[in-house]
Design a protein around this motif. Structure first.
Motif, mmCIF file in Angstrom:
data_model
loop_
_atom_site.group_PDB
_atom_site.id
_atom_site.type_symbol
_atom_site.label_atom_id
_atom_site.label_comp_id
_atom_site.label_asym_id
_atom_site.label_seq_id
_atom_site.Cartn_x
_atom_site.Cartn_y
_atom_site.Cartn_z
ATOM 1 N N GLY A 1 -6.233 1.076 -4.124
ATOM 2 C CA GLY A 1 -4.929 1.034 -4.786
ATOM 3 C C GLY A 1 -5.049 1.315 -6.278
ATOM 4 N N TRP B 1 -6.051 5.050 -6.881
ATOM 5 C CA TRP B 1 -4.923 5.969 -6.728
ATOM 6 C C TRP B 1 -4.025 5.921 -7.963
ATOM 7 C CZ3 TRP B 1 -3.436 9.991 -3.995
ATOM 8 C CH2 TRP B 1 -2.085 10.345 -3.957
ATOM 9 N N ALA B 2 -3.723 4.727 -8.442
ATOM 10 C CA ALA B 2 -2.860 4.582 -9.623
ATOM 11 C C ALA B 2 -3.482 5.255 -10.845
ATOM 12 C CB ALA B 2 -2.593 3.104 -9.898
ATOM 13 N N VAL C 1 2.297 1.707 -3.474
ATOM 14 C CA VAL C 1 1.281 2.235 -4.398
ATOM 15 C C VAL C 1 1.196 3.749 -4.231
ATOM 16 C CG1 VAL C 1 -1.202 2.345 -4.894
ATOM 17 C CG2 VAL C 1 -0.113 0.134 -4.567
ATOM 18 N N LEU D 1 0.836 -1.219 0.000
ATOM 19 C CA LEU D 1 0.000 0.000 0.000
ATOM 20 C C LEU D 1 0.865 1.261 0.000
ATOM 21 C CD1 LEU D 1 -2.843 -1.015 2.457
ATOM 22 C CD2 LEU D 1 -3.146 -0.266 0.093
ATOM 23 N N SER E 1 2.756 2.694 -10.048
ATOM 24 C CA SER E 1 1.749 2.529 -9.006
ATOM 25 C C SER E 1 0.737 1.460 -9.403
ATOM 26 C CB SER E 1 1.048 3.871 -8.742
ATOM 27 O OG SER E 1 0.177 3.787 -7.650
ATOM 28 N N ALA E 2 0.363 1.408 -10.668
ATOM 29 C CA ALA E 2 -0.589 0.395 -11.150
ATOM 30 C C ALA E 2 0.014 -1.007 -11.050
ATOM 31 C CB ALA E 2 -1.002 0.696 -12.584
ATOM 32 N N VAL F 1 2.252 -2.014 -8.861
ATOM 33 C CA VAL F 1 2.251 -2.390 -7.440
ATOM 34 C C VAL F 1 0.821 -2.657 -6.970
ATOM 35 C CG1 VAL F 1 2.910 -1.708 -5.103
ATOM 36 C CG2 VAL F 1 4.409 -1.144 -7.017
ATOM 37 N N ALA F 2 -0.159 -1.901 -7.496
ATOM 38 C CA ALA F 2 -1.562 -2.159 -7.144
ATOM 39 C C ALA F 2 -1.970 -3.558 -7.604
ATOM 40 C CB ALA F 2 -2.474 -1.093 -7.749
ATOM 41 N N LEU G 1 -0.486 -5.864 -5.137
ATOM 42 C CA LEU G 1 -1.303 -5.803 -3.923
ATOM 43 C C LEU G 1 -2.541 -6.680 -4.075
ATOM 44 C CD1 LEU G 1 -2.086 -4.574 -1.139
ATOM 45 C CD2 LEU G 1 -3.170 -2.704 -2.433
ATOM 46 N N GLY H 1 2.782 6.732 -6.890
ATOM 47 C CA GLY H 1 1.810 7.616 -7.522
ATOM 48 C C GLY H 1 2.075 9.092 -7.293
#
Length: 166
Positions: free
Chosen positions: A110, A113-114, A30, A27, A122-123, A125-126, A129, A34
């Motif tokens: 997540g 946010w991405a 992410v 988290l 970020s995407a 890592v989302a 996740l 971002g």
């Protein structure tokens, strides 16, 4: 032959504390990955506006699902996947539709946010996740099967995350 409620997914601690640590790290990543997207806010193109609105919708949906799930669990709420001793099995309300609304909430937040930040790192890592929370839910379900006799029937009639899909 192994018992049907045994999981090959490791517990990562007596109550699954390692699952919570991993979830927290993902988290945080992410969010951090971002942050460079803040420089492009407010959006300057129609494509960025669409991404911002879609991402905002995911953030709001995730927050609503998470609030409903946490509220319904009440005193049974715990961050670790092993259920609290003496906790009750909740299978109505949002839990009558999906088995893991709190994990779904984190997945939606997540992803939201991405998308708002238009961040590929970020995407990625989302997505990691999401895979982590799916595995955590499987570990949790092994413990839920041990703790609650009605859980097997509940699991058969209720979707893990998305009704009709998964």
């Amino acid at each position: 032959m192994p018992e049907p409620n045994r999981s090959r997914i490791p517990p990562l601690g007596p109550r699954g504390e390692g699952w919570v640590i991993g979830q927290g790290i993902l988290l945080a990543l992410v969010a951090v990955f971002g942050l460079p997207g803040l420089a492009s806010l407010p959006p300057q193109s129609s494509g960025r506006w669409i991404a911002a609105l879609v991402g905002l919708a995911l953030l709001v949906a995730g927050s609503m699902v998470g609030f409903a799930g946490a509220r319904q669990l009440g005193r049974s709420l715990t961050a670790v996947p092993r259920p609290r001793h003496g906790a009750r099995l909740v299978d109505s309300g949002i839990y009558g539709v999906i088995r893991h609304p709190l994990y779904l909430a984190l997945m939606l937040i997540g992803a939201g946010w991405a998308v708002v930040m238009v961040s590929i790192p970020s995407a990625i890592v989302a997505a990691a996740l999401t895979a982590w929370l799916d595995a955590k839910s499987r570990r949790e379900e092994a413990w839920l099967l041990e703790a609650y006799q009605p859980y097997a029937a509940y699991r058969q009639r209720t979707a893990r995350f998305v009704p009709g899909l998964y």
